[in-house]
Write an enzyme that holds these catalytic residues in place. Structure first.
Site, PDB file in Angstrom:
ATOM      1  N   ASN A  10      43.131  54.002  68.240  1.00 17.70           N
ATOM      2  CA  ASN A  10      43.416  53.489  66.598  1.00 17.70           C
ATOM      3  C   ASN A  10      43.269  52.170  67.175  1.00 17.70           C
ATOM      4  O   ASN A  10      44.115  51.385  67.667  1.00 17.70           O
ATOM      5  CB  ASN A  10      45.024  53.808  66.992  1.00 17.70           C
ATOM      6  CG  ASN A  10      45.524  52.946  65.686  1.00 17.70           C
ATOM      7  OD1 ASN A  10      44.752  52.708  64.405  1.00 17.70           O
ATOM      8  ND2 ASN A  10      46.727  52.708  65.335  1.00 17.70           N
ATOM      9  N   TRP A  11      42.289  51.449  66.151  1.00 21.09           N
ATOM     10  CA  TRP A  11      41.748  49.981  66.328  1.00 21.09           C
ATOM     11  C   TRP A  11      42.625  49.620  65.503  1.00 21.09           C
ATOM     12  O   TRP A  11      42.341  48.317  66.212  1.00 21.09           O
ATOM     13  CB  TRP A  11      39.936  50.175  65.605  1.00 21.09           C
ATOM     14  CG  TRP A  11      39.029  50.849  67.340  1.00 21.09           C
ATOM     15  CD1 TRP A  11      39.466  51.348  68.079  1.00 21.09           C
ATOM     16  CD2 TRP A  11      37.787  50.756  67.109  1.00 21.09           C
ATOM     17  NE1 TRP A  11      38.511  51.632  68.863  1.00 21.09           N
ATOM     18  CE2 TRP A  11      37.364  51.319  68.016  1.00 21.09           C
ATOM     19  CE3 TRP A  11      37.282  50.589  65.913  1.00 21.09           C
ATOM     20  CZ2 TRP A  11      35.451  51.431  67.824  1.00 21.09           C
ATOM     21  CZ3 TRP A  11      35.870  50.517  66.702  1.00 21.09           C
ATOM     22  CH2 TRP A  11      35.301  50.704  67.135  1.00 21.09           C
ATOM     23  N   LYS A  12      43.108  49.772  64.984  1.00 19.64           N
ATOM     24  CA  LYS A  12      44.014  49.438  64.179  1.00 19.64           C
ATOM     25  C   LYS A  12      43.253  47.600  62.594  1.00 19.64           C
ATOM     26  O   LYS A  12      41.702  48.146  62.794  1.00 19.64           O
ATOM     27  CB  LYS A  12      45.420  48.049  65.153  1.00 19.64           C
ATOM     28  CG  LYS A  12      46.260  49.391  65.346  1.00 19.64           C
ATOM     29  CD  LYS A  12      47.308  49.080  66.296  1.00 19.64           C
ATOM     30  CE  LYS A  12      47.974  50.242  66.931  1.00 19.64           C
ATOM     31  NZ  LYS A  12      49.380  49.839  67.007  1.00 19.64           N
ATOM     32  N   HIS A  94      51.679  55.776  60.289  1.00 15.59           N
ATOM     33  CA  HIS A  94      51.868  55.449  61.433  1.00 15.59           C
ATOM     34  C   HIS A  94      53.263  54.068  61.379  1.00 15.59           C
ATOM     35  O   HIS A  94      52.961  53.939  60.082  1.00 15.59           O
ATOM     36  CB  HIS A  94      50.443  54.863  61.728  1.00 15.59           C
ATOM     37  CG  HIS A  94      50.567  53.332  63.284  1.00 15.59           C
ATOM     38  ND1 HIS A  94      51.586  53.196  63.631  1.00 15.59           N
ATOM     39  CD2 HIS A  94      49.935  54.197  63.980  1.00 15.59           C
ATOM     40  CE1 HIS A  94      51.771  51.979  64.730  1.00 15.59           C
ATOM     41  NE2 HIS A  94      50.704  53.211  64.893  1.00 15.59           N
ATOM     42  N   GLU A  96      53.134  51.045  61.714  1.00 12.70           N
ATOM     43  CA  GLU A  96      52.922  50.347  61.467  1.00 12.70           C
ATOM     44  C   GLU A  96      53.238  50.568  59.303  1.00 12.70           C
ATOM     45  O   GLU A  96      53.894  49.622  58.565  1.00 12.70           O
ATOM     46  CB  GLU A  96      51.930  49.787  61.849  1.00 12.70           C
ATOM     47  CG  GLU A  96      51.836  48.797  62.747  1.00 12.70           C
ATOM     48  CD  GLU A  96      50.664  49.062  64.028  1.00 12.70           C
ATOM     49  OE1 GLU A  96      49.529  49.348  63.201  1.00 12.70           O
ATOM     50  OE2 GLU A  96      51.003  49.231  65.013  1.00 12.70           O
ATOM     51  N   GLU A 165      55.298  58.845  68.863  1.00 13.39           N
ATOM     52  CA  GLU A 165      54.871  57.440  69.629  1.00 13.39           C
ATOM     53  C   GLU A 165      55.899  56.878  68.618  1.00 13.39           C
ATOM     54  O   GLU A 165      56.493  56.497  67.306  1.00 13.39           O
ATOM     55  CB  GLU A 165      53.823  56.641  68.030  1.00 13.39           C
ATOM     56  CG  GLU A 165      52.767  57.161  68.249  1.00 13.39           C
ATOM     57  CD  GLU A 165      51.595  56.091  67.638  1.00 13.39           C
ATOM     58  OE1 GLU A 165      50.593  56.109  68.910  1.00 13.39           O
ATOM     59  OE2 GLU A 165      51.360  55.573  66.783  1.00 13.39           O
ATOM     60  N   GLY A 171      52.282  49.050  71.468  1.00 14.42           N
ATOM     61  CA  GLY A 171      52.202  47.359  71.480  1.00 14.42           C
ATOM     62  C   GLY A 171      52.688  46.472  72.294  1.00 14.42           C
ATOM     63  O   GLY A 171      53.056  44.855  72.290  1.00 14.42           O
ATOM     64  N   SER A 209      51.596  52.008  73.813  1.00 19.12           N
ATOM     65  CA  SER A 209      51.260  51.529  75.314  1.00 19.12           C
ATOM     66  C   SER A 209      51.084  52.309  76.355  1.00 19.12           C
ATOM     67  O   SER A 209      51.218  51.897  77.720  1.00 19.12           O
ATOM     68  CB  SER A 209      52.321  50.774  75.618  1.00 19.12           C
ATOM     69  OG  SER A 209      53.022  50.243  75.129  1.00 19.12           O
ATOM     70  N   GLY A 230      46.788  52.566  71.042  1.00 20.32           N
ATOM     71  CA  GLY A 230      45.808  51.761  70.553  1.00 20.32           C
ATOM     72  C   GLY A 230      45.434  49.821  70.933  1.00 20.32           C
ATOM     73  O   GLY A 230      44.556  50.334  71.950  1.00 20.32           O
ATOM     74  N   GLY A 231      45.883  49.348  71.833  1.00 19.29           N
ATOM     75  CA  GLY A 231      45.332  48.422  72.551  1.00 19.29           C
ATOM     76  C   GLY A 231      44.176  48.792  73.272  1.00 19.29           C
ATOM     77  O   GLY A 231      42.917  47.879  73.523  1.00 19.29           O
TER      78      GLY A 231
END
Ligand code: PGA
Length: 247
Positions: A10-12, A94, A96, A165, A171, A209, A230-231
């Site tokens: 997930n590049w966001k 998600h 966010e 999640e 994150g 994470s 993600g990251g």
């Protein structure tokens, strides 16, 4: 993990045409992983990503889709549009988007239904906040979030991917322990069993994470079938290592 694993990046809100090209080239080069893998990229990069990945087994998707097919919804992108490009996955719900864009359980369910109606697999995210976990509400929160989707999809509920999640792990560098994650995954799978005969074949991802050094222990859990990353999905070496841990 008896089902074939899936790792979704997930590049966001990250990337550029040159950075994407480098990242995808490195990931393509490192295959095969022994698991399914996908990248969910920002909307403008979807067509280019589709071209870059054409003919490979690396899949791609979007990070959201509208609940509507067309109309006066400025800024929205419909599942019908995504499907025109051959989009395979859409992340919906998600945390966010729930937190920053006020997405409700019902809206998330409507988005999941819109995606499925156009042949796109929704990756439905559920998860509790730190306050909810500390208040002992984790099970109730994730069950409520998944229940809205199961109800909206009815006999198609078995067609989705579910991603657990925990919001406090996204994150933050804090990861749920494999046992904490497995406990929620088992709960979600039991809820799915009550709704669909496909529950035991469904892919349940963990996200929050996930890194190369914790991925294998998470993926070793019986109800964790891969990860939503993600990251670490922005760093080729990390994403590749996580895919290998799932393979
Ligand atoms: P993270 O994000 O891996 O950076 O914690 C996961 C996600 O938000 O899907």
């Amino acid at each position: 993990m008896s089902r074939r694993a899936l790792v979704v990046g997930n590049w966001k809100l990250n990337g550029s045409r040159s950075a994407n090209a480098q990242l995808l080239a490195a990931v393509l080069q490192a295959r095969p992983f022994g698991c399914d893998a996908a990248v969910c990229v920002p909307f403008p990069y979807l067509p280019e990503t589709a071209v870059t990945l054409a003919g490979s087994d690396l899949r791609w998707g979007a990070q959201d889709c509208s609940a509507h097919d067309s109309g006066a919804y400025t800024g929205e992108v419909s599942a019908a549009m995504l499907a025109e490009f051959g989009c395979r996955y859409a992340i919906v719900g998600h945390s966010e988007r729930r937190a920053l864009h006020g997405e409700t359980d019902q809206l998330v369910a409507d988005k999941a239904r819109a995606a499925l109606a156009h042949g796109i697999t929704p990756s439905v995210c559920v998860g509790e906040t730190r306050e909810q976990r500390e208040a002992g509400q984790t099970d109730a929160v994730v069950k409520r979030q998944l229940s809205a989707v199961i109800h909206a999809l009815a006999h198609c509920a078995g067609e989705i991917v579910v991603a657990y999640e925990p919001v406090w792990a996204i994150g933050t560098g804090l990861t749920a322990t494999p046992e904490q994650a497995q406990a929620v995954h088992a709960l979600l799978r039991a809820q799915l069993r009550a709704a669909t005969a496909r529950a035991d074949a469904m892919t349940l991802l963990y996200g929050g994470s996930v890194k190369p050094d914790n991925a294998a222990a998470l993926f070793a859990q019986p109800d964790i079938d891969g990860g939503l990353i993600g990251g670490a999905s922005l760093k080729a070496a990390d994403f590749i290592a996580i895919c290998r841990a799932a393979g």
